[in-house]
Design an enzyme around this catalytic site. Structure first.
Site, PDB file in Angstrom:
ATOM      1  N   LYS A  32      -6.458  -6.380   1.197  1.00 47.53           N
ATOM      2  CA  LYS A  32      -5.177  -7.069   1.220  1.00 47.53           C
ATOM      3  C   LYS A  32      -5.421  -8.549   1.500  1.00 47.53           C
ATOM      4  O   LYS A  32      -6.044  -8.911   2.497  1.00 47.53           O
ATOM      5  CB  LYS A  32      -4.301  -6.458   2.312  1.00 47.53           C
ATOM      6  N   LYS A  45      -3.942  -5.443  -2.944  1.00 51.68           N
ATOM      7  CA  LYS A  45      -2.657  -6.125  -2.833  1.00 51.68           C
ATOM      8  C   LYS A  45      -2.858  -7.613  -2.621  1.00 51.68           C
ATOM      9  O   LYS A  45      -3.702  -7.976  -1.810  1.00 51.68           O
ATOM     10  CB  LYS A  45      -1.927  -5.512  -1.636  1.00 51.68           C
TER      11      LYS A  45
HETATM   12  C1  PBG Z   1       3.045  -6.353   6.118  1.00 53.13           C
HETATM   13  C2  PBG Z   1       3.423  -6.076   4.714  1.00 53.13           C
HETATM   14  C3  PBG Z   1       3.672  -7.101   3.814  1.00 53.13           C
HETATM   15  C4  PBG Z   1       4.003  -6.493   2.616  1.00 53.13           C
HETATM   16  C5  PBG Z   1       3.935  -5.103   2.789  1.00 53.13           C
HETATM   17  N1  PBG Z   1       3.551  -4.859   4.108  1.00 53.13           N
HETATM   18  C6  PBG Z   1       3.735  -8.563   4.028  1.00 53.13           C
HETATM   19  C7  PBG Z   1       2.581  -9.264   4.615  1.00 53.13           C
HETATM   20  O1  PBG Z   1       1.481  -8.731   4.741  1.00 53.13           O
HETATM   21  O2  PBG Z   1       2.737 -10.419   5.004  1.00 53.13           O
HETATM   22  C8  PBG Z   1       4.345  -7.267   1.393  1.00 53.13           C
HETATM   23  C9  PBG Z   1       5.103  -6.580   0.342  1.00 53.13           C
HETATM   24  C10 PBG Z   1       5.628  -7.474  -0.699  1.00 53.13           C
HETATM   25  O3  PBG Z   1       5.451  -8.709  -0.698  1.00 53.13           O
HETATM   26  O4  PBG Z   1       6.269  -6.923  -1.595  1.00 53.13           O
HETATM   27  N2  PBG Z   1       2.608  -5.399   6.899  1.00 53.13           N
END
Ligand code: PBG
Length: 334
Positions: free
Chosen positions: A204, A258
């Site tokens: 991520k 992601k």
């Molecule tokens: C955080 C989380 C995020 C998303 C899913 N879980 C945001 C981040 O890591 O800042 C993002 C999902 C999206 O942008 O659609 N635990």
């Protein structure tokens, strides 16, 4: 240079296989079906049935009742699973994200309502503290604002247990703390949840593409600083393989990459290297860009939606988490 395919023209005319729909379909290397889609759904703890998210045109936060109704629609459409993300009343947020451990909180309530409505649909829960903390970080912070690793993992395993106990099929840690998959896996084993699956947000990245999500879950104004000390550097690809290898060793059943589209190279490397179910998350900013351009008449939104979803399959993903799941499944005739 030698090539495996002698390509002499006119003996070879590659356009022969593109001349009409039926032959294009017959020779397609990848296919997209509703079974490839995980419905990314934002739920809220208020009374209003649906609340639009302005940075994500077409997306609405659903209350518990609407979420249960949506689960029934997912079942009819052949969407195998729903990933739920909570927007809670800001009054319930604090430094430690303690609402994340409330057994009567929004997430356990939604899980139960969805399971009652459509038991055949898989429920995936994000394990992270950002929807619940006043500062918007995924974990506990020290006085300098640094996100504490081991202390955070200790809370995340409690959060995962709570979700499993409420009926979540898959817990999906999205926090990027080191060692949290192992901690969660042992906690699940020790507490009688040996069949609860872990989908790790393994690779991520610290991404600007999460921007609209902050409005969706109501952490937009809250976030202090950025997440670069725990999420990955967008410059790196070998590091993603180390992250995935660690999570598999610690007990992840499946992994996620992601964001999605800007990281298709990572999807390809991970799925080829580890040969385990690998999912891509088409995140909020990717959704928002497509919707915004479509609303302006600059692109054909449906066409681009389907093209991007197919691209994840082509890159080697087992499936895609997407805010387009319902629309795409309808279009695919699910
Ligand atoms: C955080 C989380 C995020 C998303 C899913 N879980 C945001 C981040 O890591 O800042 C993002 C999902 C999206 O942008 O659609 N635990």
């Amino acid at each position: 240079m030698t090539t495996p395919f002698p390509q002499t023209f006119p003996a070879t005319r590659l356009r022969r296989l593109r001349q009409s729909g039926w032959i294009r379909n017959l020779t397609a290397e990848s296919v997209l079906t509703p079974a490839d889609l995980i419905w990314s759904m934002v739920v809220h703890d208020g009374d209003e049935a649906r609340i639009p998210v302005s940075a994500m045109p077409g997306l609405e936060r659903l209350n518990v009742k609407e979420a249960a109704a949506a689960a029934k629609r997912a079942a009819k459409l052949g969407i195998p699973a729903i990933a739920i993300f909570p927007h809670i009343n800001p009054d319930r947020k604090d430094e430690d994200g303690s609402e994340s451990l409330n057994p009567d909180g929004l997430i356990p309530t939604v899980i139960k309502a969805m399971k009652d409505a459509a038991p055949e649909v898989g429920i995936i829960c994000d394990v992270a503290l950002d929807p619940f903390t006043s500062h918007g970080h995924d974990g506990l912070i020290d006085e300098t604002g640094y996100v504490l690793n081991d202390e955070t993992s200790a809370v995340l395993l409690e959060q995962a247990l709570l979700q499993a106990d409420a009926g979540a099929d898959i817990v999906a840690p999205s926090d990027m703390m080191d060692g949290r998959i192992g901690a969660i896996r042992s906690a699940l084993e020790e507490n009688g949840f040996s069949n609860t699956m872990i989908l790790s947000y393994a690779a991520k990245y610290a991404s600007g593409f999460y921007g609209p999500y902050r409005e969706a879950i109501g952490s937009a104004t809250a976030l202090i600083g950025d997440k670069k000390t725990y999420q990955q550097n967008p410059a790196n690809t070998d590091e993603a393989l180390r992250e995935v290898a660690m999570d598999i060793q610690e007990g992840a059943d499946m992994v996620m990459v992601k964001p999605g589209l800007p990281y298709l190279d990572i999807v390809r490397r991970v799925s080829e290297t580890f040969a385990l179910p690998t999912f891509a998350f088409q995140v909020s900013g990717e959704y928002a860009m497509i919707q915004a351009a479509a609303q302006n008449g600059w692109i054909d939104g449906e066409r681009v939606m389907m093209e991007t979803l197919l691209s994840f399959k082509r890159a080697g993903a087992s499936g895609v988490i997407t805010y387009f799941a319902e629309t795409a499944a309808q279009k695919l005739g699910g």
